[in-house]
Design a protein around this motif. Structure first.
Motif, PDB file in Angstrom:
ATOM      1  N   ILE A   1       0.812  -1.226   0.000  1.00  0.00           N
ATOM      2  CA  ILE A   1       0.000   0.000   0.000  1.00  0.00           C
ATOM      3  C   ILE A   1       0.841   1.269   0.000  1.00  0.00           C
ATOM      4  N   GLY A   2       2.149   1.148   0.256  1.00  0.00           N
ATOM      5  CA  GLY A   2       3.019   2.319   0.191  1.00  0.00           C
ATOM      6  C   GLY A   2       3.247   3.032   1.500  1.00  0.00           C
ATOM      7  N   PHE A   3       2.680   2.523   2.603  1.00  0.00           N
ATOM      8  CA  PHE A   3       2.850   3.164   3.901  1.00  0.00           C
ATOM      9  C   PHE A   3       3.076   2.103   4.972  1.00  0.00           C
ATOM     10  N   ASP A   4       3.886   2.454   5.947  1.00  0.00           N
ATOM     11  CA  ASP A   4       4.200   1.515   7.030  1.00  0.00           C
ATOM     12  C   ASP A   4       3.218   1.739   8.173  1.00  0.00           C
ATOM     13  N   ILE A   5       2.051   1.102   8.099  1.00  0.00           N
ATOM     14  CA  ILE A   5       0.996   1.337   9.085  1.00  0.00           C
ATOM     15  C   ILE A   5       0.982   0.290  10.196  1.00  0.00           C
ATOM     16  N   GLN A   6       1.858  -0.714  10.121  1.00  0.00           N
ATOM     17  CA  GLN A   6       2.026  -1.712  11.180  1.00  0.00           C
ATOM     18  C   GLN A   6       0.708  -2.386  11.588  1.00  0.00           C
ATOM     19  N   PRO A   7       0.001  -3.014  10.659  1.00  0.00           N
ATOM     20  CA  PRO A   7      -1.282  -3.627  11.026  1.00  0.00           C
ATOM     21  C   PRO A   7      -1.135  -4.830  11.942  1.00  0.00           C
ATOM     22  N   ALA A   8       0.058  -5.420  12.010  1.00  0.00           N
ATOM     23  CA  ALA A   8       0.244  -6.622  12.838  1.00  0.00           C
ATOM     24  C   ALA A   8       0.816  -6.306  14.211  1.00  0.00           C
ATOM     25  N   LYS A   9       0.768  -5.056  14.613  1.00  0.00           N
ATOM     26  CA  LYS A   9       1.397  -4.692  15.887  1.00  0.00           C
ATOM     27  C   LYS A   9       0.693  -5.320  17.087  1.00  0.00           C
ATOM     28  N   GLN A  10      -0.554  -5.761  16.915  1.00  0.00           N
ATOM     29  CA  GLN A  10      -1.267  -6.419  18.003  1.00  0.00           C
ATOM     30  C   GLN A  10      -1.170  -7.942  17.943  1.00  0.00           C
ATOM     31  N   PHE A  11      -0.426  -8.456  16.969  1.00  0.00           N
ATOM     32  CA  PHE A  11      -0.251  -9.905  16.897  1.00  0.00           C
ATOM     33  C   PHE A  11       0.594 -10.372  18.076  1.00  0.00           C
TER      34      PHE A  11
ATOM     35  N   LYS B   1      -7.112 -12.146  14.701  1.00  0.00           N
ATOM     36  CA  LYS B   1      -6.171 -11.029  14.621  1.00  0.00           C
ATOM     37  C   LYS B   1      -5.902 -10.658  13.158  1.00  0.00           C
ATOM     38  N   TYR B   2      -5.813 -11.675  12.318  1.00  0.00           N
ATOM     39  CA  TYR B   2      -5.583 -11.412  10.895  1.00  0.00           C
ATOM     40  C   TYR B   2      -6.780 -10.693  10.275  1.00  0.00           C
ATOM     41  N   VAL B   3      -7.982 -11.052  10.720  1.00  0.00           N
ATOM     42  CA  VAL B   3      -9.173 -10.356  10.236  1.00  0.00           C
ATOM     43  C   VAL B   3      -9.117  -8.885  10.647  1.00  0.00           C
ATOM     44  N   GLU B   4      -8.790  -8.633  11.899  1.00  0.00           N
ATOM     45  CA  GLU B   4      -8.718  -7.261  12.390  1.00  0.00           C
ATOM     46  C   GLU B   4      -7.657  -6.465  11.623  1.00  0.00           C
ATOM     47  N   ALA B   5      -6.523  -7.109  11.340  1.00  0.00           N
ATOM     48  CA  ALA B   5      -5.466  -6.425  10.604  1.00  0.00           C
ATOM     49  C   ALA B   5      -5.915  -6.100   9.183  1.00  0.00           C
ATOM     50  N   ALA B   6      -6.599  -7.042   8.534  1.00  0.00           N
ATOM     51  CA  ALA B   6      -7.083  -6.812   7.173  1.00  0.00           C
ATOM     52  C   ALA B   6      -8.089  -5.669   7.146  1.00  0.00           C
ATOM     53  N   ARG B   7      -8.983  -5.645   8.135  1.00  0.00           N
ATOM     54  CA  ARG B   7      -9.954  -4.558   8.212  1.00  0.00           C
ATOM     55  C   ARG B   7      -9.252  -3.228   8.454  1.00  0.00           C
ATOM     56  N   PHE B   8      -8.229  -3.238   9.284  1.00  0.00           N
ATOM     57  CA  PHE B   8      -7.463  -2.029   9.556  1.00  0.00           C
ATOM     58  C   PHE B   8      -6.845  -1.481   8.273  1.00  0.00           C
ATOM     59  N   VAL B   9      -6.309  -2.369   7.443  1.00  0.00           N
ATOM     60  CA  VAL B   9      -5.733  -1.941   6.167  1.00  0.00           C
ATOM     61  C   VAL B   9      -6.827  -1.359   5.275  1.00  0.00           C
TER      62      VAL B   9
ATOM     63  N   PHE C   1      -7.569   3.196  -7.162  1.00  0.00           N
ATOM     64  CA  PHE C   1      -7.610   3.547  -5.745  1.00  0.00           C
ATOM     65  C   PHE C   1      -6.209   3.537  -5.179  1.00  0.00           C
ATOM     66  N   ASP C   2      -6.098   4.068  -3.983  1.00  0.00           N
ATOM     67  CA  ASP C   2      -4.821   4.173  -3.295  1.00  0.00           C
ATOM     68  C   ASP C   2      -5.094   3.955  -1.814  1.00  0.00           C
ATOM     69  N   PHE C   3      -4.046   4.102  -1.022  1.00  0.00           N
ATOM     70  CA  PHE C   3      -4.182   3.985   0.425  1.00  0.00           C
ATOM     71  C   PHE C   3      -3.574   5.217   1.082  1.00  0.00           C
ATOM     72  N   ALA C   4      -4.195   5.656   2.151  1.00  0.00           N
ATOM     73  CA  ALA C   4      -3.697   6.798   2.913  1.00  0.00           C
ATOM     74  C   ALA C   4      -2.779   6.304   4.023  1.00  0.00           C
ATOM     75  N   PRO C   5      -1.881   7.163   4.502  1.00  0.00           N
ATOM     76  CA  PRO C   5      -1.025   6.760   5.624  1.00  0.00           C
ATOM     77  C   PRO C   5      -1.782   6.695   6.943  1.00  0.00           C
ATOM     78  N   HIS C   6      -3.022   7.098   6.929  1.00  0.00           N
ATOM     79  CA  HIS C   6      -3.872   7.072   8.120  1.00  0.00           C
ATOM     80  C   HIS C   6      -5.241   6.546   7.690  1.00  0.00           C
ATOM     81  N   ALA C   7      -6.075   6.205   8.649  1.00  0.00           N
ATOM     82  CA  ALA C   7      -7.422   5.751   8.314  1.00  0.00           C
ATOM     83  C   ALA C   7      -8.145   6.841   7.534  1.00  0.00           C
ATOM     84  N   ALA C   8      -8.931   6.443   6.541  1.00  0.00           N
ATOM     85  CA  ALA C   8      -9.626   7.413   5.688  1.00  0.00           C
ATOM     86  C   ALA C   8     -11.119   7.086   5.654  1.00  0.00           C
ATOM     87  N   MET C   9     -11.691   6.926   6.829  1.00  0.00           N
ATOM     88  CA  MET C   9     -13.094   6.526   6.938  1.00  0.00           C
ATOM     89  C   MET C   9     -14.041   7.708   7.049  1.00  0.00           C
ATOM     90  N   THR C  10     -13.532   8.860   7.432  1.00  0.00           N
ATOM     91  CA  THR C  10     -14.388  10.033   7.616  1.00  0.00           C
ATOM     92  C   THR C  10     -13.999  11.115   6.622  1.00  0.00           C
TER      93      THR C  10
END
Length: 1007
Positions: free
Chosen positions: A148-158, A184-192, A203-212
């Protein structure tokens, strides 16, 4: 989403089965089979079964399970441990009733060695069993980063990944999947998926959540601001570049063009040409242009000793221009209509347009008439009293402001309509139009586009602004803000005939509805006395909002097909290979099934499909599932394939290579070679390996391989240090300690240094925090500024051994530990296997200051016990060398009790054939408190006595890490080849990597 999870859980359940990386046992030769039955089994029964039988076997080792030689072949790891204990004379123990004769011991040792060698030879090249296994947490993070181009560390809670026997957490032996971990993998995928940003094209990805909406604003605005900030708008840089072009011959570049100078100086060639032409024009002898040209001509000529001699003068010119330019700005007054708030969007936008239109104009009212008896207050603004001379001055001012706009772009804007000067307006409203309590943006960058940017850059900037409208739904939200404001703060729209137009209406941005609102709104504004300018400003506002809303809606409809195309490309990147037609159809069918439910929007469906992709075993598992027949190619390439193994196809090889060197997915170039089918060619494979090692992503090899091999991977969370006693051990110092070996390792990789630098290097890397801790003379660095210190050995540093991270990790907190430090050297550096300590070993006091004896004396007493001495003699001396370093790796001359430290050490002599301790070294002991001398003596000992152990251990560890499994006897010939080839190439680290990636084991997979 449910469909994705069901599929994943089924596959995960299969892959969660217990696994052992077993060797393929070759059929033992008849003489081995006979000898085992006739000689070896009776010896085991005589000397071993009393302790290692079926009833409560010591160390959980039951030798009776080896009822046949075939079981011996399967249990090679156990037999390797038996061999080591026999060679060290630790089995049977000294208190055993029966002790083998030297002849019997030698028979056992020789048979085990011969059988192991025979099995290794017969199975040489066996790739071993490397099953599908999940990405570990680090690989998951790295892969998402590159996907995705950003180091968002989705597995930090693994949870922490377990390691295999070799000490690495990248093998199927340890990386199984449990239901809890699957969650945990589901949560990480949703986080991404929450970072997904839909654009007009793809489409692209933001370095932060882009839900709002606020998140999307932030993403778009930051990209535009980043673009602006990267542009070369500093006037001083252009004057310096022009000066260098003027004096190019004297500066040794007689043939340099203006474009070449611009490229060297990092400025716009387009604007540099404009500035150069203006500086050398002849027609101005009055006004600011005349002064500018005079200041330019007075810049000093180049000095061979000071090539930037004109730099300060160029800065002076720039500093003169900036305030003068502000004084010449034309004033802009707002417009009003009775009943309409001054902060109404239409009026604020009108004022913004006036500012933007005046960027390269000036106010004649700012000029000051000057006479001999009444000079102007500001000489830079002076014009003569004789009006017939004004034309020349005004032409100079006009040229000056056209050449130097009052701003190339506006990145932030406060609420200007409230009557505050711009330097008093609120800050941080990036790209804001300046509305009151409403969102809205105004683009003001025409001078930048006209004067500095080239065509490609203008197109890029235009795209960024168009994406802001599309991604953040700016026209609709701005229109809703307008409707809300006009009913609250403005109160202009409180009449009954405005009731059909409300902020909460979903169709507030509909062009037809905007047109109806414009008619009503303009009608009231006209009746309230609005003149032509005000009414035109209102009409322009509604027309602009209608056009932008319509453009966004049309683009949004057309964009959906491009989003689906990007979805397929995303899946191909995630799966690290092209999608099969069935996979592509399945992916799109899942999207359509989600949209079939009217409650799921396009964006929500896209997010769910991203989760679907990331939950697929094709992404979150490392799987080598052949996509074609590779046997024919293997024969032509000289790679051995048989019924037990096959050659990896090029996409499989690309993944194996990238996860070895980067702990991440293959990049575009690697996949390009995989698609071309030439990655397996040795020349291409080696070239790609060199390229990848030179890439910054090779840092992962230092972190993941080096961190686990040397046992500092989790030092960032190390908290055993008592910070009240060691207040200098801050989080910053801990991080710097962790970073030092990584920087050292990366440097060694990228300069292709010798592997012996790990042991004997005179240099290391420090930042300001670590330099201060090491008491280095050059400690004026910042915490983010890292430098190589070449004379570190003069200060007791250099190479891995004296790094604070290892000294601190192997100390209990309030004292040192020669045992732990010595054990770290022999276990991690030299690869020596040492059994676990016996139970009920008494703990030493945690605080060194409370010890009655020094640590040296305390451990000497400890070694008097027969059960302890055998092991401690193998590593205590190597740990005593580091007594000149305190509990956090600081240099010291006395311990915490005030006793002088003693770094004397008598190192064990090891048998060259067996690698086990022999007679103790009788070299005279050297009394010393000097950690440099002690370290040098240890390094000399390693060089002369243990160097080959280090090389073999490094080869074994790196090979095990590269293959993702524990090594087998069949790997021994390759390990020997690695050592030989390493020596033939001056022990260059890259040669070791190249030998591994071109090996049979790396290129093939067991069927």
């Amino acid at each position: 989403m449910i469909r994705s999870l069901v599929r994943f859980v089924v596959v995960a359940a299969v892959f969660a089965l217990p696994f052992q990386s077993a060797a393929i046992a070759a059929e033992p030769a008849p003489d081995f089979r006979a000898t085992y039955a006739d000689k070896i089994q009776p010896l085991l029964a005589t000397y071993c079964q009393s302790c290692h039988g079926k009833q409560e076997p010591e160390g959980k080792l039951d030798v009776t399970v080896f009822a046949s030689i075939d079981r011996v072949a399967d249990g090679h790891e156990t037999w390797q441990a038996i061999l080591e204990r026999l060679e060290a004379k630790e089995m049977p123990p000294d208190d055993a009733k029966r002790q083998p004769t030297d002849t019997d011991r030698r028979v056992l040792i020789d048979w085990i060695r011969a059988f192991h060698a025979d099995q290794a030879k017969r199975n040489a090249g066996d790739p071993g069993l490397v099953p599908a296994r999940r990405l570990n947490a680090a690989e998951y993070n790295y892969t998402i980063r590159d996907l995705i181009g950003f180091d968002i560390q989705p597995a930090k809670q693994f949870p922490i990944d377990p390691a295999n026997e070799a000490g690495f957490d990248n093998s199927g032996q340890s990386l199984t999947m449990s239901p809890g971990l699957a969650k945990k993998y589901v949560e990480a995928a949703r986080f991404v998926a929450e970072h997904l940003v839909l654009k007009p094209q793809g489409f692209d990805f933001a370095p932060h959540a882009a839900m709002t909406d606020t998140d999307r604003d932030k993403y778009c605005v930051n990209r535009i601001i980043s673009f602006y900030q990267k542009q070369p708008t500093d006037l001083a840089d252009y004057f310096i570049a022009a000066w260098k072009f003027k004096h190019r011959a004297a500066l040794g570049q007689p043939n340099a063009t203006l474009e070449e100078i611009a490229a060297t100086e990092g400025v716009s060639p387009k604007y540099l040409a404009t500035v150069w032409a203006a500086l050398n024009e002849e027609q101005f002898n009055v006004g600011p242009m005349a002064k500018l040209q005079t200041m330019w001509r007075e810049l000093p000529r180049p000095d061979l000793k000071q090539r930037d001699v004109a730099k300060s003068g160029c800065i002076v010119i720039s500093d003169w221009i900036k305030p003068l330019r502000r004084k010449l700005e034309p004033p802009v007054k707002g417009i009003k209509i009775s009943g309409v708030h001054e902060g109404s969007q239409s009026f604020v936008l009108w004022k913004n347009r006036q500012y933007a239109a005046n960027r390269r104009t000036y106010s004649k009212a700012a000029l000051q008439v000057s006479a001999a008896d009444q000079p102007a207050e500001d000489s830079d603004l002076a014009v003569p009293i004789d009006e017939s001379e004004h034309a020349h001055y005004e032409a100079s001012f006009a040229r000056f402001v056209s050449l130097f706009p009052d701003a190339f772009f506006i990145s932030e804007r406060g609420r200007d309509y409230v009557g505050k000067a711009r330097d008093q307006q609120e800050k941080g409203r990036l790209l804001s139009a300046g509305f009151h309590s409403q969102m809205g943006y105004f683009r003001d960058d025409q001078p930048l586009c006209d004067m500095i940017l080239d065509d490609a850059q203008r197109a890029e900037l235009n795209t960024l602004w168009q994406e802001l409208d599309f991604i953040a739904s700016v026209p609709l939200r701005q229109m809703q803000g307008f409707l809300w404001f006009e009913r609250t703060d403005s109160r202009f729209m409180r009449d009954d005939f405005f009731d059909p137009f409300r902020a909460e209406d979903k169709d507030a941005g509909n062009p037809a509805k905007i047109a109806r609102l414009a008619d009503v709104y303009l009608g009231k504004a006209r009746s309230n006395g609005g003149d032509e300018i005000e009414l035109q400003a209102i009409a322009d506002y509604f027309r602009e909002m209608s056009d932008r809303s319509q453009r966004v809606e049309q683009t949004r409809f057309a964009a959906e097909s491009s989003h689906l195309d990007s979805l397929v490309a995303f899946a191909e990147g995630a799966y690290r290979r092209p999608l099969a037609a069935a996979e592509r159809n399945d992916l799109l069918a899942f999207y359509r099934s989600l949209r079939a439910d009217g409650d799921v929007t396009h964006e929500e469906a896209m997010q769910d499909v991203v989760v679907y992709v990331l939950m697929s075993p094709q992404f979150c598992y490392r799987m080598d599932l052949s996509s074609g027949n590779t046997l024919a190619r293997s024969a032509s390439e000289g790679i051995s394939s048989n019924r037990r193994s096959r050659v990896l196809d090029d996409h499989e090889l690309a993944s194996r290579l990238s996860y070895f060197l980067w702990s991440s997915m293959p990049d575009a170039e690697l996949l390009k070679h995989a698609a071309a089918g030439d990655l397996h060619k040795p020349a291409v494979l080696v070239a790609q390996t060199k390229r990848m090692l030179a890439d910054d992503r090779s840092r992962a090899l230092a972190v993941e391989f080096g961190g686990n091999w040397l046992d500092f991977r989790r030092f960032e969370q190390h908290n055993s240090v008592d910070r009240t006693r060691f207040p200098t051990f801050t989080n910053e110092l801990r991080q710097a300690m962790y970073e030092e070996p990584i920087r050292f390792f990366v440097d060694l990789i990228q300069r292709d240094g010798s592997v012996f630098d790990f042991l004997y290097a005179k240099h290391t890397f420090v930042n300001g925090t670590l330099a201060e801790h090491y008491d280095l003379p050059d400690s004026l660095l910042g915490k983010d500024e890292w430098v190589r210190i070449d004379d570190a050995a003069e200060h007791g540093r250099g190479g891995l051994l004296p790094m604070a991270v290892f000294l601190t990790q192997n100390a209990p907190g309030l004292r040192t530990s020669p045992v732990k430090r010595g054990y770290w050297v022999v276990r991690r550096i030299l690869g020596e296997r040492i059994p676990a300590p016996p139970p009920n070993v008494p703990e030493l006091p945690a605080d060194e200051s409370k010890l009655e004896l020094s640590l040296r004396e305390t451990f000497a007493k400890h070694r008097d016990h027969a059960a302890c001495s055998g092991c401690h003699e193998r590593f205590d001396a190597l740990g005593l060398v580091f007594e000149g370093y305190g509990p956090i790796g600081e240099r010291r001359h006395s311990d915490l009790a005030g006793r002088p430290v003693d770094t004397r050490a008598t190192f064990p002599v090891v048998g060259r054939a067996s690698g086990r301790p022999g007679e103790r070294n009788q070299e005279p002991e050297t009394s010393s408190q000097d950690s440099e001398v002690a370290l040098q003596r240890l390094q000399a000992y390693l060089r002369t006595e243990r160097q080959e152990e280090f090389v073999e251990n490094l080869c074994r560890k790196l090979l095990s890490y590269s293959l993702g499994r524990t090594l087998l006897p069949s790997d021994d010939p390759l390990v020997a080849h690695l050592q030989k080839n390493l020596a033939a190439n001056n022990h260059r680290f890259t040669s070791l990597i190249e030998t591994i990636v071109t090996s049979q084991q790396f290129l093939t997979k067991r069927q």
